[in-house]
Scaffold this motif. Structure first.
Motif, PDB file in Angstrom:
ATOM      1  N   VAL A 152       0.825  -1.106  -0.012  1.00  0.00           N
ATOM      2  CA  VAL A 152       0.023   0.006   0.094  1.00  0.00           C
ATOM      3  C   VAL A 152       0.737   1.361   0.012  1.00  0.00           C
ATOM      4  O   VAL A 152       0.761   2.205  -0.705  1.00  0.00           O
ATOM      5  N   TYR A 153       1.996   1.298   0.826  1.00  0.00           N
ATOM      6  CA  TYR A 153       2.737   2.253   0.678  1.00  0.00           C
ATOM      7  C   TYR A 153       3.285   2.703  -0.648  1.00  0.00           C
ATOM      8  O   TYR A 153       3.460   3.897  -1.051  1.00  0.00           O
ATOM      9  N   LEU A 154       3.875   1.385  -1.378  1.00  0.00           N
ATOM     10  CA  LEU A 154       4.525   1.656  -2.401  1.00  0.00           C
ATOM     11  C   LEU A 154       3.482   2.291  -3.481  1.00  0.00           C
ATOM     12  O   LEU A 154       4.110   3.010  -4.254  1.00  0.00           O
ATOM     13  N   ARG A 155       2.384   1.385  -3.587  1.00  0.00           N
ATOM     14  CA  ARG A 155       1.384   2.192  -4.567  1.00  0.00           C
ATOM     15  C   ARG A 155       1.209   3.393  -4.516  1.00  0.00           C
ATOM     16  O   ARG A 155       0.927   4.329  -5.443  1.00  0.00           O
ATOM     17  N   ARG A 156       1.118   3.991  -3.307  1.00  0.00           N
ATOM     18  CA  ARG A 156       0.636   5.305  -3.038  1.00  0.00           C
ATOM     19  C   ARG A 156       2.044   6.114  -3.511  1.00  0.00           C
ATOM     20  O   ARG A 156       1.963   7.354  -3.717  1.00  0.00           O
ATOM     21  N   ALA A 157       3.265   5.519  -3.198  1.00  0.00           N
ATOM     22  CA  ALA A 157       4.425   6.304  -3.471  1.00  0.00           C
ATOM     23  C   ALA A 157       4.668   6.414  -4.980  1.00  0.00           C
ATOM     24  O   ALA A 157       4.855   7.668  -5.568  1.00  0.00           O
TER      25      ALA A 157
END
Length: 655
Positions: free
Chosen positions: A157-162
């Motif tokens: 989730v962090y990486l997709r938002r990044a």
């Protein structure tokens, strides 16, 4: 003629003016470092202003000797941050800038024991991952918390938002408590983010770190991945800050300036217009209260992805056990070995035993430099202090009564390793603690890789194996002496115990539905241990928050700890009492009704590395009032040169 205003790494707040040599006028601009004469020394300075006007004052100006940088290494935002830290953490602006900018200093917060979740993209998100990502993409809030169990897929989730933020042309900071990236993981990161990545870690040379630093400043880097000090990366267009495992105490610096990376990240997000996302399976109580007060948008991720399930947990009362590994744990280990499953044994105490005691008079052999007992290391046949590093050969005669009846008490990882090898002679056993990790380069990765590949059956270790590691073969985790951290006289003891037990339990069943954890303890009814066993976070946080509110400790107050240390105990005590009287006078004569001053007392570890230590604790419900009061004290009192003073705003430990 041009003049430069320069900050130096000094223990007090001051800037100095220097003449810019004519040949260097084009090179010396805001943000570069220069070498300047200062008294009889040559020091590195930070240029914060350049002017054609000679500074006022009747004194002779010295000339800058040389320029260090071809391009600026800090910007206006970092200078403003350094000034803010001066007020928040009582550290001079020059010292703050010196700490921020890459140098040859070793970064103690980065250790080789944490491996973040894979950065390789996941094709299909779970329902909770989809929900979390949707909230992050559509909400107008600026601060979020992913409250998700271990293995729930927070990293994806962090990486997709990044990736979203990078597509918008902005930069991302992804912080982890500790970091070592293997070549494989580095390849994943570079592949996912098109090579526009800076990974800040301890194995980089100073020149490599400076190269990454310049890339961030120029905007050639989209995402920075690093530990605590990466919060100072010189972004020119910061759009998102991610703090993974927010509860970890390694985000708090243990030396001046004693900053907390979460607080610095909050400041940067606010001043630079970035979104802040934090996450953990066990949030700090400070974050928990902010979520309860709706100052942070909480997003729940209650389920593990794939076939992983939170493990079943059994509590074993070890009060009457005559050996370290209980019969229940022994049987569970035998079953796991028969099924060719991995076993983790966790004990947060290295060495063979943690006390060496005279059986006749009860004297405990202690460190001559610190007020702590020496730990017996059987393999080396030495007694070692884990506080200052002092060691000596095994004592054979009691220094108090001259008896030769000295025996080890308690047990550490060496003791458990010996017992495990006796019980399971055919099992492949490896121990991983600081002693092993420091015994050879690459030893840690060798052991972890061997355990991951099934070449090691039982991995025994300290806190370094408790968190952040993913082992698909692990079905059993045994926790020995689970209540050791509860004995520490600190108001955060229960919180830390719960965090550690919940995290170490999370190593079992990450990819299976038959994970099993056995917790051995002499305090089976402790709220922290019972809640960890029941996986009942809400009840634990509710009880702990109530106790903190009743006692007036954080998060219902803010603390500031002033520690005084020196080689002469009487002098340290005298200074502590004098400072306390000054603080009390200021509190009584000013508008400081909401300030509470605790009388000076010896630190919990009263003597450390030959220094005697006293502290004065200040408490208030208002951070602004506490800071104003503390600055007034320090402006009114000068500590003698023989005594050192350390100031810690929002301490995470009172040891």
């Amino acid at each position: 003629m041009k003049y430069a205003e320069v900050l130096l790494d000094l223990p007090y707040e001051a800037s100095y003016s220097y003449i810019i040599p004519e040949k260097a006028e084009e090179d010396i601009v805001f943000g570069v470092r220069v070498v300047v004469p200062f008294g009889r020394r040559r020091m590195t300075g930070f240029v914060i202003d350049v002017s054609n006007n000679k500074p006022q004052g009747d004194y002779e100006l010295k000339t800058i000797e040389r320029v260090i940088d071809k391009a600026p290494v800090f910007n206006k935002s970092l200078l403003e941050l350094a000034v803010w830290m001066k007020g928040m953490y009582f550290s001079p602006t020059g010292l703050n800038l010196s700490m921020m900018i890459p140098s040859g200093r070793k970064e103690s917060e980065i250790s080789p024991f944490f491996e973040p979740t894979s950065f390789q993209a996941i094709e299909e998100l779970s329902p909770s991952q989809k929900h979390a990502l949707d909230v992050l993409r559509t909400s107008d809030d600026r601060t979020f918390y992913l409250f998700g169990v271990t293995g729930s897929g927070k990293s994806e989730v962090y990486l997709r938002r990044a990736e979203d933020v990078i597509r918008e042309g902005r930069q991302v900071l992804y912080m982890v408590p500790e970091i070592t990236l293997s070549e494989q993981l580095s390849d994943e990161v570079y592949s996912r983010f098109s090579g526009r990545v800076a990974i800040l870690h301890s194995s980089l040379t100073p020149s490599q770190r400076l190269k990454a630093w310049h890339g961030i400043m120029k905007g050639d880097v989209d995402i920075v991945i690093g530990a605590r000090s990466s919060v100072f990366a010189p972004f020119r267009n910061l759009g998102l800050i991610i703090i993974d495992e927010e509860h970890e105490t390694s985000y708090k610096s243990g030396s001046a300036p004693r900053y907390h990376a979460r607080q610095v990240a909050e400041y940067r997000a606010k001043t630079e217009g970035a979104v802040l996302i934090m996450g953990s399976a066990t949030p700090s109580l400070e974050a928990w209260k902010m979520m309860a007060d709706h100052r942070i948008h909480r997003i729940d991720m209650p389920e593990r992805i794939g076939s992983g399930r939170y493990p079943s947990i059994m509590i074993v009362n070890s009060l009457k056990e005559k050996r370290s590994i209980s019969r229940e744990l022994e049987e569970a280990i035998r079953r796991a070995l028969a099924e060719k499953r991995g076993v983790i044994l966790f004990l947060n105490r290295r060495g063979y035993t943690y006390n060496y005691v005279c059986s006749d008079c009860g004297h405990i052999i202690t460190c001559p430099n610190c007020s702590v007992s020496l730990t017996y290391h059987k393999k080396e046949q030495r007694l070692i202090c884990h506080t200052c590093g002092f060691s000596e050969p095994l004592v054979t005669v009691c220094p108090e009564c001259r008896s030769r009846n000295l025996t080890p008490h308690g047990f550490g990882t060496e003791n458990i390793e010996e017992e495990a090898r006796s019980l399971f002679p055919y099992a492949r056993i490896a121990r991983l603690d600081t002693d092993v990790a420091e015994s050879g380069k690459g030893k840690t990765q060798e052991i972890l890789q061997g355990f991951r590949n099934g070449q090691i059956d039982i991995l025994l270790g300290t806190q370094m194996i408790a968190k952040g590691l993913n082992f698909p073969l692990v079905s059993l985790v045994g926790v020995l002496n689970a209540d050791s951290s509860l004995a520490i006289p600190d108001f955060r003891a229960a919180e830390r115990t719960f965090d550690l037990l919940h995290q170490v339990a999370g190593r079992a069943g990450r990819y299976r539905d038959d994970g099993f954890v056995i917790i051995q303890t002499t305090q089976p009814f402790s709220s922290a241990i019972a809640a960890a066993a029941d996986n009942d976070l809400e009840t634990f946080y509710r009880k702990e928050m109530h106790e903190r509110e009743v006692t007036g400790f954080p998060p219902y107050s803010r603390l500031l700890n002033i520690t005084l240390r020196g080689r002469n105990e009487d002098k340290v005590r005298e200074v502590a009492e004098s400072l306390w009287k000054t603080a009390s006078f200021i509190e009584e004569s000013g508008d400081y009704d909401d300030i509470e001053i605790f009388s000076p007392s010896p630190c919990l570890v009263e003597r450390k590395a030959q220094y005697f230590r006293y502290h004065i604790l200040l408490r208030s419900s208002s951070a602004a009032l506490l800071l104003r009061f503390s600055h007034q004290i320090l402006d009114s009192y000068r500590v003698p040169s023989s005594v050192y003073m350390e100031i810690d705003m929002d301490p995470v430990s009172l040891m």
